[in-house]
Scaffold this motif. Structure first.
Motif, short mmCIF file in Angstrom:
data_model
loop_
_atom_site.label_atom_id
_atom_site.label_comp_id
_atom_site.label_asym_id
_atom_site.label_seq_id
_atom_site.Cartn_x
_atom_site.Cartn_y
_atom_site.Cartn_z
N TRP A 19 0.82 -1.22 0.00
CA TRP A 19 0.00 0.00 0.00
C TRP A 19 0.85 1.27 0.00
O TRP A 19 0.33 2.38 0.21
CB TRP A 19 -0.91 0.04 1.23
CG TRP A 19 -1.91 -1.09 1.29
CD1 TRP A 19 -2.27 -1.93 0.28
CD2 TRP A 19 -2.68 -1.49 2.43
NE1 TRP A 19 -3.20 -2.83 0.70
CE2 TRP A 19 -3.48 -2.58 2.02
CE3 TRP A 19 -2.78 -1.04 3.74
CZ2 TRP A 19 -4.37 -3.24 2.89
CZ3 TRP A 19 -3.66 -1.68 4.60
CH2 TRP A 19 -4.45 -2.76 4.17
N ALA A 23 -1.36 3.17 5.34
CA ALA A 23 -2.27 2.92 6.47
C ALA A 23 -1.91 3.81 7.66
O ALA A 23 -0.77 3.80 8.12
CB ALA A 23 -2.21 1.45 6.87
N SER A 24 -2.89 4.56 8.14
CA SER A 24 -2.65 5.38 9.33
C SER A 24 -2.79 4.52 10.58
O SER A 24 -3.28 3.38 10.50
CB SER A 24 -3.68 6.52 9.39
OG SER A 24 -4.96 5.96 9.65
N MET A 27 -6.24 3.15 11.29
CA MET A 27 -6.69 2.07 10.40
C MET A 27 -6.19 0.71 10.85
O MET A 27 -6.69 -0.31 10.38
CB MET A 27 -6.18 2.33 8.97
CG MET A 27 -6.81 3.53 8.29
SD MET A 27 -6.02 3.78 6.69
CE MET A 27 -6.53 5.46 6.34
N ARG A 57 2.66 11.95 7.81
CA ARG A 57 1.23 12.21 8.05
C ARG A 57 1.01 12.96 9.36
O ARG A 57 -0.13 13.06 9.83
CB ARG A 57 0.47 10.88 8.11
CG ARG A 57 0.05 10.30 6.79
CD ARG A 57 -0.95 9.17 7.00
NE ARG A 57 -0.35 8.12 7.76
CZ ARG A 57 0.26 7.06 7.22
NH1 ARG A 57 0.33 6.94 5.92
NH2 ARG A 57 0.79 6.14 7.98
N VAL A 275 -10.39 -2.25 5.13
CA VAL A 275 -9.72 -0.94 5.15
C VAL A 275 -9.22 -0.61 3.74
O VAL A 275 -9.42 0.49 3.22
CB VAL A 275 -8.54 -0.94 6.15
CG1 VAL A 275 -7.69 0.32 5.99
CG2 VAL A 275 -9.05 -1.06 7.58
N GLN A 278 -12.10 0.28 1.48
CA GLN A 278 -12.66 1.60 1.79
C GLN A 278 -11.73 2.73 1.35
O GLN A 278 -12.17 3.76 0.85
CB GLN A 278 -12.92 1.69 3.29
CG GLN A 278 -13.52 2.99 3.73
CD GLN A 278 -14.27 2.84 5.04
OE1 GLN A 278 -15.11 1.95 5.18
NE2 GLN A 278 -13.98 3.68 5.99
N GLN A 279 -10.43 2.50 1.53
CA GLN A 279 -9.47 3.56 1.23
C GLN A 279 -9.02 3.55 -0.23
O GLN A 279 -8.32 4.45 -0.67
CB GLN A 279 -8.22 3.42 2.13
CG GLN A 279 -8.50 3.56 3.61
CD GLN A 279 -9.10 4.89 3.97
OE1 GLN A 279 -10.14 4.96 4.61
NE2 GLN A 279 -8.46 5.96 3.54
N PHE A 281 -6.91 1.29 -1.40
CA PHE A 281 -5.50 0.86 -1.44
C PHE A 281 -5.35 -0.23 -2.51
O PHE A 281 -6.29 -0.98 -2.77
CB PHE A 281 -5.05 0.31 -0.08
CG PHE A 281 -5.01 1.34 1.01
CD1 PHE A 281 -4.88 2.70 0.72
CD2 PHE A 281 -5.08 0.96 2.34
CE1 PHE A 281 -4.83 3.65 1.73
CE2 PHE A 281 -5.03 1.90 3.36
CZ PHE A 281 -4.91 3.25 3.05
N TYR A 425 -11.40 5.36 13.56
CA TYR A 425 -11.56 4.89 12.19
C TYR A 425 -12.76 3.94 12.16
O TYR A 425 -12.92 3.10 13.03
CB TYR A 425 -10.31 4.14 11.70
CG TYR A 425 -10.39 3.81 10.23
CD1 TYR A 425 -10.20 4.81 9.28
CD2 TYR A 425 -10.68 2.53 9.79
CE1 TYR A 425 -10.30 4.54 7.92
CE2 TYR A 425 -10.77 2.24 8.44
CZ TYR A 425 -10.57 3.24 7.51
OH TYR A 425 -10.67 2.98 6.17
#
Lengths: 464, 499
Positions: A19, A23-24, A27, A57, A275, A278-279, A281, A425
């Protein structure tokens, strides 16, 4: 023979390779809730790449560790520490700075560290291992794998023996470029065992040639003690083999593997894949076999970035040209290790050379510092270039900071560690996501209309 | 690994004084879309890239086998012989290859010799210059007529040696079959390969040199499939071990269920020290064109497969497995699947381990279900099993277990004669029935009946080579319109409205 156990690296190397590290911290929490109950030998949560992603980030990497620890259900959390910094603010991580960082890691919930010295400087490692042990950490010393004639079985055996003398509790063969193959493995592992004299041996391999799972299964057959793997949505390609495939295949082949809880692994995969969905990735995909990785030997996500760069230039047909340029640059420089901080710089330099002549019209900063002797004496054929860029007054920059926070920030490559954030999240259903998206956008439109199979939404501002 | 392969190739160079040239054979128009697009590539898709394919440097280009005949007639309403002819008009330099499946045509039952002869004649008449003969039982008797016909017409003959993950299918077996083909037919070339992706590097190291030792200067082609991650590596290893040609296809119509990518093989073969005549960049342009067709038609492109050792343990292919599962479910005995699978493995060995290609997986599965349901092995024998044991499909490669053979003959249908009947010629009757019809049409009507052949559509000839992506071009075009323009486009499954 002991059973092989598995370490999950989905949250570190897996999401970094597949990815791009997108990923934060928030997440990851749902996935950790499941992984933490899966009876894994350890879960890796931090690496230099993850730290760089957090900082970019404005997330605090230590908050990530602490938040994941709360959900780890007592599973040991692992961090990799590269003794050569990748961000350029410092060169070598040692002395009090390293000690402080190890202390902070331990305080925030890390219990195991993989210490990587790309130059395999044993004296540096002696000291680093002792510091980690003194901070209550379990220590795994990394032995980077290189595929060439110079790195014979005898070399690995001797290196493993010397690494064991550092006091590390485990030794990890790290094949970050995915170059191991089943013809190589039996002799190599046997040589390592001879050198290790009982110290447990772990393996970290990648899937650049598509052969990673085959190598991992062969390693289990040969009695490797621990193996790194990742959830399927962040496995394969530049990442490690997929954990469920190893479990399923080990059962099929009657290999001695201590399988984690399959239901928890399934939950974790569902959560992490949701995740990604949704994102938006990228999907994890195995890579097709190619011999080019043996030529360029680029590790993990750096190889992925290079492949993407060639693809976007429409120059995949020049893959070996690029790979040979990496080798040439490396030889001209005096063979810096193909690991961060040098590998990415070599890949970028090779791409520049591929794009336009003359060679070395510009120079990547990490290579400049290498040539300036910041990492030790250099045996290079690029003497004119070396003269052109000049020397630095203090090759190994001293670190004179007094507070833990300032040291931690410097080690993470930022002026100050970002403040802790609220971590929230939520995985939304497609319907929820669509509704939310439409409601966000519709004030900007007179009419918004969506039609699909079994679905018709029409939003229109009422008059007055 | 790169260094080891280079060293092996270099050792050969030092020994022989010359660099070996490896030829690539293209499967894009035949096997690749069979594996990835359910054989749904239309002739119209092929014609625009034909001349470019011709210029890439392939040794041969595969065009049609019986699967392409079936898909073309039954699903695409296209004439496969017309496809072959149209391709041969555009591909003037590279020999076109067509395939013969045993002495069979549309069905999986043997056909009389005169029909096999007519089939080969029409392939050659429409432009095939290389005929490959595939026979799952390796019973060369079944190929006598078609090989003789191809030789009479001056086509190159290539015979298939099909890899089989089973006891007895080892280097001596394939060497003996190759020797027999030379002695009986003076066959021109050999193709050793694997449809299921289960061949390993170790097996290639043993089998390829053994075949080469027997066939001498006759070329050996190797074909692999990439259902497992090792297909491409196995192909490279085959070249190192002495193979002269490799079957491949243009990426992205490669990998996954298909074979290795031509571009990957070309650059890797060169890198380890072989000579390869292949235009990689022009191949990438065709790759872009194929991506366009895939996008336009909703077809998948090849995705490299994950390594999975399950491929080396079972020979029961995915499609056959899903059929079996649904049949057991319908019969209300889904819970018996593990026992049935165990029984399948046992029966397969007892029946001489036939290659698991149609019709044998279904035949063995039927026997396994009967054995499990009746509680007594071979008490109930499906007709196909008795026919197989009696040699209706040809002589068996390995002997059937004698006890099993006795039970099959005793319990199988009495209506099936122990001796397969002689097959009467069919062509004279067809000529009487269809006076004045061309041989192409006669053959197709014999295979598919009047209704299908009467309904075939003529190919729309358009050789324009363009990578068209209508949807993205439409959206890009709309984006260039003035902002206030209202557009409403509606069609089946798609609606676009801008305000």
């Amino acid at each position: 023979m002991n059973m092989t156990t598995l370490v999950d690296v989905s949250l570190s190397d897996g999401q970094t390779a597949v990815w791009g590290g997108a990923a934060s911290t928030a997440m990851l929490l749902g996935t950790m809730n499941s992984l933490g109950h899966a009876r894994l030998a350890a879960i890796e949560v931090l690496s230099p790449a993850v730290i760089a992603q957090c900082v970019s980030r404005e997330e605090n990497p230590l908050q990530r560790v602490a938040a994941l620890r709360e959900r780890a259900n007592g599973t040991p959390l692992r961090a990799t520490v590269n003794l050569l910094a990748t961000h350029g603010y410092i060169d070598v991580l040692s002395g009090e700075a390293l000690n402080t960082w190890l202390r902070l890691l331990a305080r925030n919930g890390i219990s195991e560290v993989v210490l990587i010295d790309p130059q395999l400087d044993f004296q540096r490692l002696d000291s680093a291992v002792q510091m980690a042990l003194a901070n209550g950490l379990s220590v795994i010393a990394a032995l980077p794998y290189v595929d060439d004639h110079e790195h014979s079985d005898a070399h690995y055996s001797a290196s493993a023996a010397r690494l064991a003398q550092t006091g590390a509790q485990r030794i990890m063969l790290r094949d970050e470029a995915g170059l191991l193959h089943v013809d190589r493995l039996p002799g190599l592992l046997s040589a390592l065992r001879d050198g290790l004299d009982g110290t447990p041996l772990d393996l970290h391999t990648r899937c650049h040639t598509g052969l990673g799972p085959q190598v991992a299964l062969e390693a289990i057959r040969l009695g490797i003690d621990r193996l790194d793997a990742a959830l399927p949505c962040v496995a394969n390609g530049a990442s490690t083999p997929a954990l469920p495939l190893l479990v399923r295949s080990a059962a099929l082949l009657e290999l001695s593997l201590q399988a984690p809880d399959p239901d928890r692994i399934k939950e974790a995969e569902a959560q992490f894949a949701a995740v990604a969905d949704q994102q938006g990735f990228p999907e994890s995909q195995p890579w097709a076999f190619d011999l080019a990785p043996y030529e360029h030997q680029l590790p993990g996500e750096i190889a992925a970035d290079a492949m993407q760069a060639l693809r976007s230039r429409g120059r995949l047909a020049d893959l070996f040209g690029f790979a040979r340029e990496c080798t040439r640059i490396r030889q001209e420089l005096g063979n810096p290790p193909m690991l961060p901080p040098f590998a990415q710089a070599i890949a970028r330099q090779a791409l520049e050379h591929l794009d336009a002549e003359p060679r070395y019209a510009t120079l990547q900063p990490a290579l400049r510092r290498w040539l300036q002797g910041c990492y030790g004496p250099v045996d290079t054929s690029l003497t004119r270039l070396q003269q052109r860029i000049g020397a630095v007054a203090t090759p190994c920059r001293p670190i004179n900071l007094s507070t833990d926070d300032a040291l931690a920030a410097l080690i993470c490559g930022c002026p100050a560690l970002p403040p802790f954030q609220k971590l929230e999240y939520e995985i939304r259903t497609p319907e929820q996501a669509l509704t939310q998206g439409l409601l966000q956008r519709w004030p900007g439109y007179t009419v918004l209309s969506v039609t699909g199979p079994g679905l018709s939404i029409h939003l229109e501002h009422s008059k007055g | 690994m790169l260094n080891q392969l280079r060293e092996k190739v270099n050792a050969e160079f030092i020994r022989t004084g010359k660099r070996r040239r490896i030829q690539l054979v293209d499967a894009t128009l035949r096997d690749a879309h069979q594996c990835l697009w359910a054989t749904r590539m239309r002739t119209e898709h092929m014609l625009p890239m034909a001349e470019r394919l011709d210029a890439l440097g392939f040794h041969a280009i595969e065009t049609v086998a019986l699967v392409q005949f079936d898909a073309s007639v039954l699903f695409l309403n296209q004439n496969p012989l017309e496809r072959l002819r149209l391709l041969s008009e555009r591909i003037r330099h590279t020999p076109l290859r067509a395939a013969v499946r045993s002495n069979m045509l549309r069905s999986f039952y043997p056909e009389p010799d005169d029909l096999s002869e007519l089939y080969v004649e029409r392939l050659v008449a429409n432009g095939a210059r290389d005929i490959v003969f595939l026979e799952s039982l390796h019973c060369w008797d079944n190929l006598t007529t078609s090989i003789a016909t191809a030789k009479r017409l001056g086509a190159t003959t290539t015979i298939g040696l099909i890899y089989n993950l089973a006891p007895g299918y080892d280097a001596p077996f394939y060497a003996a079959k190759a020797r027999e083909a030379i002695q009986r037919f003076d066959i021109d070339a050999f193709a050793f390969g694997d449809a299921g992706g289960s061949m390993t590097v170790e097996q290639v190291r043993s089998i390829v040199p053994a075949i080469k030792a027997v066939i001498g200067d006759r070329p050996l082609e190797v074909l692999t499939h990439c259902l497992n991650a090792t297909g491409s590596l196995v192909a490279l290893e085959a070249a190192v071990q002495g193979a002269d040609r490799l079957l491949c296809s243009i990426d992205p119509l490669a990998n996954g269920n298909a074979g290795p990518s031509a571009q990957m093989l070309a650059r890797n073969l060169r890198e380890i020290g072989f000579e390869v005549d292949f235009d990689d960049r022009a191949a990438d342009e065709i790759g872009d064109y194929l991506t366009g067709i895939a996008e336009e038609n909703g077809f998948p492109v090849g995705i490299p497969a994950e390594y999975d050792p399950a491929h080396f343990v079972t020979q029961y292919a995915g499609g056959a497995m899903s059929n079996l599962q649904s049949q057991l479910q319908l019969a209300g005995i889904a819970d018996k699947l593990p026992v049935v699978l165990e029984e399948i493995a046992r029966i397969r060995v007892e029946l001489g381990s036939p290659v698991m290609a149609t019709p044998f997986p279904a035949m063995i599965a039927a026997q396994a279900v009967m054995n499990v349901l009746s509680g007594e092995r071979y008490k109930v024998v499906p007709d196909e099993v008795k026919k197989y044991v009696c040699g209706y499909f040809g002589a068996l490669p390995l002997p059937v277990d004698p006890d099993v053979k006795d039970r099959v003959l005793a319990n199988g249908s009495r209506e099936i004669a122990m001796q397969p009947p002689l097959l009467a010629p069919r062509v004279p009757e067809l000529r009487r029935r269809y006076p004045g019809l061309s041989d192409d049409e006669l053959l197709l009507r014999a295979m598919y009946g009047d209704e299908k052949i009467t309904g075939l559509l003529a190919t729309v000839i358009d050789d324009t080579f363009s990578v068209r992506r209508p949807l993205s071009e439409l959206i890009a075009g709309l984006a260039r319109l003035p902002e206030q323009r209202h557009v409403h486009i509606a069609m089946a499954g798609f609606e676009l409205r801008t305000h």
